[in-house]
Design a protein around this motif. Structure first.
Motif, PDB file in Angstrom:
ATOM      1  N   ILE A   1     -15.651  -4.328  -9.034  1.00 17.79           N
ATOM      2  CA  ILE A   1     -14.419  -3.626  -8.571  1.00 17.79           C
ATOM      3  C   ILE A   1     -14.357  -2.565  -9.657  1.00 17.79           C
ATOM      4  CG2 ILE A   1     -11.697  -3.429  -8.277  1.00 17.79           C
ATOM      5  CD1 ILE A   1     -12.116  -6.010  -7.095  1.00 17.79           C
ATOM      6  N   ASN A   2     -14.363  -1.264  -9.220  1.00 18.02           N
ATOM      7  CA  ASN A   2     -14.053   0.089 -10.086  1.00 18.02           C
ATOM      8  C   ASN A   2     -12.440   0.010 -10.776  1.00 18.02           C
ATOM      9  OD1 ASN A   2     -13.189   2.551 -11.085  1.00 18.02           O
ATOM     10  ND2 ASN A   2     -15.009   3.197 -10.395  1.00 18.02           N
ATOM     11  N   LYS A   3     -12.511  -0.047 -11.970  1.00 16.78           N
ATOM     12  CA  LYS A   3     -11.345  -0.434 -12.651  1.00 16.78           C
ATOM     13  C   LYS A   3     -10.181   0.684 -12.430  1.00 16.78           C
ATOM     14  CE  LYS A   3     -11.131  -3.484 -16.564  1.00 16.78           C
ATOM     15  NZ  LYS A   3     -11.656  -3.811 -18.134  1.00 16.78           N
ATOM     16  N   GLU A   4     -10.713   1.865 -12.824  1.00 19.87           N
ATOM     17  CA  GLU A   4      -9.904   3.212 -12.726  1.00 19.87           C
ATOM     18  C   GLU A   4      -9.425   3.136 -11.289  1.00 19.87           C
ATOM     19  OE1 GLU A   4     -12.859   4.642 -14.530  1.00 19.87           O
ATOM     20  OE2 GLU A   4     -11.843   3.325 -16.032  1.00 19.87           O
ATOM     21  N   PHE A   5     -10.277   3.048 -10.112  1.00 20.59           N
ATOM     22  CA  PHE A   5      -9.869   3.020  -8.768  1.00 20.59           C
ATOM     23  C   PHE A   5      -8.956   2.198  -8.316  1.00 20.59           C
ATOM     24  CE2 PHE A   5     -11.085   2.549  -4.098  1.00 20.59           C
ATOM     25  CZ  PHE A   5     -10.621   3.853  -3.846  1.00 20.59           C
ATOM     26  N   LEU A   6      -8.955   0.796  -8.930  1.00 23.24           N
ATOM     27  CA  LEU A   6      -7.965  -0.072  -8.954  1.00 23.24           C
ATOM     28  C   LEU A   6      -6.502  -0.039  -9.321  1.00 23.24           C
ATOM     29  CD1 LEU A   6      -7.125  -3.162  -7.996  1.00 23.24           C
ATOM     30  CD2 LEU A   6      -8.040  -3.907  -9.939  1.00 23.24           C
ATOM     31  N   LEU A   7      -6.713   0.403 -10.458  1.00 20.19           N
ATOM     32  CA  LEU A   7      -5.316   1.161 -11.201  1.00 20.19           C
ATOM     33  C   LEU A   7      -4.668   2.131 -10.460  1.00 20.19           C
ATOM     34  CD1 LEU A   7      -6.193   0.900 -14.758  1.00 20.19           C
ATOM     35  CD2 LEU A   7      -4.746  -0.516 -13.790  1.00 20.19           C
ATOM     36  N   GLU A   8      -5.812   3.127  -9.876  1.00 18.57           N
ATOM     37  CA  GLU A   8      -4.930   4.248  -9.059  1.00 18.57           C
ATOM     38  C   GLU A   8      -4.224   3.762  -7.806  1.00 18.57           C
ATOM     39  OE1 GLU A   8      -7.894   7.207  -7.997  1.00 18.57           O
ATOM     40  OE2 GLU A   8      -8.351   7.442 -10.275  1.00 18.57           O
ATOM     41  N   SER A   9      -5.016   2.569  -6.999  1.00 16.20           N
ATOM     42  CA  SER A   9      -4.348   1.955  -5.917  1.00 16.20           C
ATOM     43  C   SER A   9      -3.209   1.312  -6.187  1.00 16.20           C
ATOM     44  CB  SER A   9      -5.412   1.272  -5.383  1.00 16.20           C
ATOM     45  OG  SER A   9      -6.693   1.724  -4.950  1.00 16.20           O
ATOM     46  N   ILE A  10      -3.088   0.859  -7.455  1.00 18.17           N
ATOM     47  CA  ILE A  10      -1.804  -0.047  -7.823  1.00 18.17           C
ATOM     48  C   ILE A  10      -0.782   0.870  -7.856  1.00 18.17           C
ATOM     49  CG2 ILE A  10      -0.785  -1.649  -9.566  1.00 18.17           C
ATOM     50  CD1 ILE A  10      -3.502  -2.595 -10.070  1.00 18.17           C
ATOM     51  N   GLN A  11      -0.993   2.122  -8.529  1.00 21.60           N
ATOM     52  CA  GLN A  11       0.000   2.976  -8.470  1.00 21.60           C
ATOM     53  C   GLN A  11       0.532   3.553  -7.451  1.00 21.60           C
ATOM     54  OE1 GLN A  11       1.214   4.134 -12.082  1.00 21.60           O
ATOM     55  NE2 GLN A  11       2.773   4.677 -10.889  1.00 21.60           N
ATOM     56  N   ALA A  12      -0.497   3.818  -6.351  1.00 19.60           N
ATOM     57  CA  ALA A  12      -0.164   4.520  -5.074  1.00 19.60           C
ATOM     58  C   ALA A  12       0.630   3.439  -4.427  1.00 19.60           C
ATOM     59  CB  ALA A  12      -1.451   4.454  -4.194  1.00 19.60           C
ATOM     60  N   ILE A  13       0.702   2.223  -4.422  1.00 18.09           N
ATOM     61  CA  ILE A  13       1.509   1.099  -4.074  1.00 18.09           C
ATOM     62  C   ILE A  13       2.897   1.123  -4.582  1.00 18.09           C
ATOM     63  CG2 ILE A  13       2.103  -1.528  -3.876  1.00 18.09           C
ATOM     64  CD1 ILE A  13      -1.001  -1.716  -3.367  1.00 18.09           C
ATOM     65  N   LYS A  14       2.852   1.123  -5.672  1.00 16.66           N
ATOM     66  CA  LYS A  14       4.163   1.162  -6.664  1.00 16.66           C
ATOM     67  C   LYS A  14       4.773   2.631  -6.303  1.00 16.66           C
ATOM     68  CE  LYS A  14       4.455  -0.274 -10.889  1.00 16.66           C
ATOM     69  NZ  LYS A  14       5.579  -1.478 -10.664  1.00 16.66           N
ATOM     70  N   ASP A  15       4.103   3.523  -6.223  1.00 15.84           N
ATOM     71  CA  ASP A  15       4.853   5.041  -5.708  1.00 15.84           C
ATOM     72  C   ASP A  15       5.539   4.913  -4.453  1.00 15.84           C
ATOM     73  OD1 ASP A  15       4.172   5.798  -8.201  1.00 15.84           O
ATOM     74  OD2 ASP A  15       2.383   7.115  -7.677  1.00 15.84           O
ATOM     75  N   GLY A  16       4.510   4.225  -3.420  1.00 18.73           N
ATOM     76  CA  GLY A  16       5.046   4.133  -1.922  1.00 18.73           C
ATOM     77  C   GLY A  16       6.417   3.481  -2.022  1.00 18.73           C
ATOM     78  N   SER A  17       6.388   2.367  -2.490  1.00 20.19           N
ATOM     79  CA  SER A  17       7.608   1.435  -2.517  1.00 20.19           C
ATOM     80  C   SER A  17       8.818   2.139  -3.241  1.00 20.19           C
ATOM     81  CB  SER A  17       7.300   0.048  -3.389  1.00 20.19           C
ATOM     82  OG  SER A  17       7.260   0.192  -4.693  1.00 20.19           O
ATOM     83  N   GLU A  18       8.608   2.993  -4.064  1.00 27.59           N
ATOM     84  CA  GLU A  18       9.879   3.669  -4.581  1.00 27.59           C
ATOM     85  C   GLU A  18      10.193   4.883  -3.843  1.00 27.59           C
ATOM     86  OE1 GLU A  18      11.479   3.786  -7.748  1.00 27.59           O
ATOM     87  OE2 GLU A  18      10.616   1.889  -7.871  1.00 27.59           O
ATOM     88  N   GLU A  19       9.370   5.580  -3.184  1.00 27.95           N
ATOM     89  CA  GLU A  19       9.609   6.549  -2.139  1.00 27.95           C
ATOM     90  C   GLU A  19      10.496   5.964  -1.031  1.00 27.95           C
ATOM     91  OE1 GLU A  19       5.972   8.498  -1.014  1.00 27.95           O
ATOM     92  OE2 GLU A  19       5.555   8.727  -3.035  1.00 27.95           O
ATOM     93  N   LYS A  20      10.069   4.708  -0.639  1.00 26.59           N
ATOM     94  CA  LYS A  20      10.715   4.199   0.571  1.00 26.59           C
ATOM     95  C   LYS A  20      11.294   2.669   0.037  1.00 26.59           C
ATOM     96  CE  LYS A  20       9.666   5.231   5.363  1.00 26.59           C
ATOM     97  NZ  LYS A  20       8.816   5.145   6.570  1.00 26.59           N
ATOM     98  N   LYS A  21      12.500   2.978  -0.441  1.00 30.08           N
ATOM     99  CA  LYS A  21      13.157   1.566  -1.087  1.00 30.08           C
ATOM    100  C   LYS A  21      13.330   0.723  -0.090  1.00 30.08           C
ATOM    101  CE  LYS A  21      14.288   1.632  -5.630  1.00 30.08           C
ATOM    102  NZ  LYS A  21      13.075   1.055  -6.157  1.00 30.08           N
ATOM    103  N   ARG A  22      13.023  -0.543  -0.134  1.00 30.84           N
ATOM    104  CA  ARG A  22      13.424  -1.494   0.931  1.00 30.84           C
ATOM    105  C   ARG A  22      14.560  -2.357   0.574  1.00 30.84           C
ATOM    106  NH1 ARG A  22      10.380   0.019   5.581  1.00 30.84           N
ATOM    107  NH2 ARG A  22       8.703   0.944   4.887  1.00 30.84           N
ATOM    108  N   LYS A  23      15.140  -3.088   1.449  1.00 32.99           N
ATOM    109  CA  LYS A  23      16.277  -4.123   0.945  1.00 32.99           C
ATOM    110  C   LYS A  23      15.798  -5.209   0.159  1.00 32.99           C
ATOM    111  CE  LYS A  23      19.592  -2.086   4.210  1.00 32.99           C
ATOM    112  NZ  LYS A  23      20.102  -1.986   5.538  1.00 32.99           N
TER     113      LYS A  23
END
Length: 216
Positions: A4-26
């Motif tokens: 697994i490419n480390k940088e790519f994994l960190l980018e994917s984690i960031q994308a997940i975190k950003d996505g959850s911030e944009e659409k806050k769930r209950k």
């Protein structure tokens, strides 16, 4: 060796975190690792299963229930844990619906080692069917430490299909915590496979409501 490419994994984690911030769930979204396998025949090849302890507790609101003798019940109450006695289990009267409801209410169960053999007799196969048969707990062990271990342990179990998914974290975790959990889970899974990375078709990570991100 991880592929697994480390940088790519960190980018994917960031994308997940950003996505959850944009659409806050209950609720607190879980981060899942989704695995697709290849060159594997579930009917012929040996089905694997294994458990691994992650560095950080993956689920934020992990619920555990102690099925205990008197001493363990007192200990559980002192730790603020939900607990049930043998009498409580008898009241369910092996009613499938009630046992199913009990299993659904918790992520995991622990039982005093002296009681563990009685559980199938008291509840029938319900907890086992739900994949939540209790972990044994002795009086020589620290309940607090054992609960922490159970909270951090994830299970890989090959069923009849070539896809499986496990919870490796939640969106409130720090980047490096998620990264550590994901790498540990992936490397452990690969070690269970007959041909290691040659059996992995793809790996995705996603939050409960977010879109999947391919990491391999």
């Amino acid at each position: 060796m991880s592929k697994i490419n480390k940088e790519f994994l960190l980018e994917s984690i960031q994308a997940i975190k950003d996505g959850s911030e944009e659409k806050k769930r209950k609720f607190l979204e879980t981060v899942e690792l989704q695995i697709s396998l290849k060159n594997y025949d579930p009917a012929r090849d040996k089905r694997f299963s294994g458990t691994v302890k992650l560095r950080h507790v993956p689920k934020g609101n992990y619920k555990i229930c102690i099925i205990g003798d008197e001493r363990h019940l007192d200990e559980a109450k002192n730790l603020g844990l939900d607990c049930k006695s043998v009498e409580d289990l008898k009241k369910l009267n092996k009613n499938k619906k009630l046992v199913k409801k009990l299993a659904k209410g918790y992520d995991a169960f622990m039982a005093s080692d002296g009681l563990i053999k009685q559980i199938p007799r008291l509840l029938g196969p319900g907890l086992n069917k739900a994949g939540k048969f209790p972990t044994s707990l002795s009086h020589q062990e620290s309940m607090e430490e054992k609960v922490e271990t159970v909270k951090r342990t994830i299970k890989f179990q090959m069923k009849k299909v070539l896809c499986l998914s496990v919870a490796v974290g939640n969106v409130s975790m720090e980047m490096d915590e998620l990264n550590a959990n994901i790498m540990l889970a992936v490397n452990f899974l690969v070690s269970l496979l007959k041909k290691n990375w040659q059996n992995v078709r793809s790996l995705h990570i996603k939050s409960t409501m977010g879109k999947p991100h391919r990491i391999y």
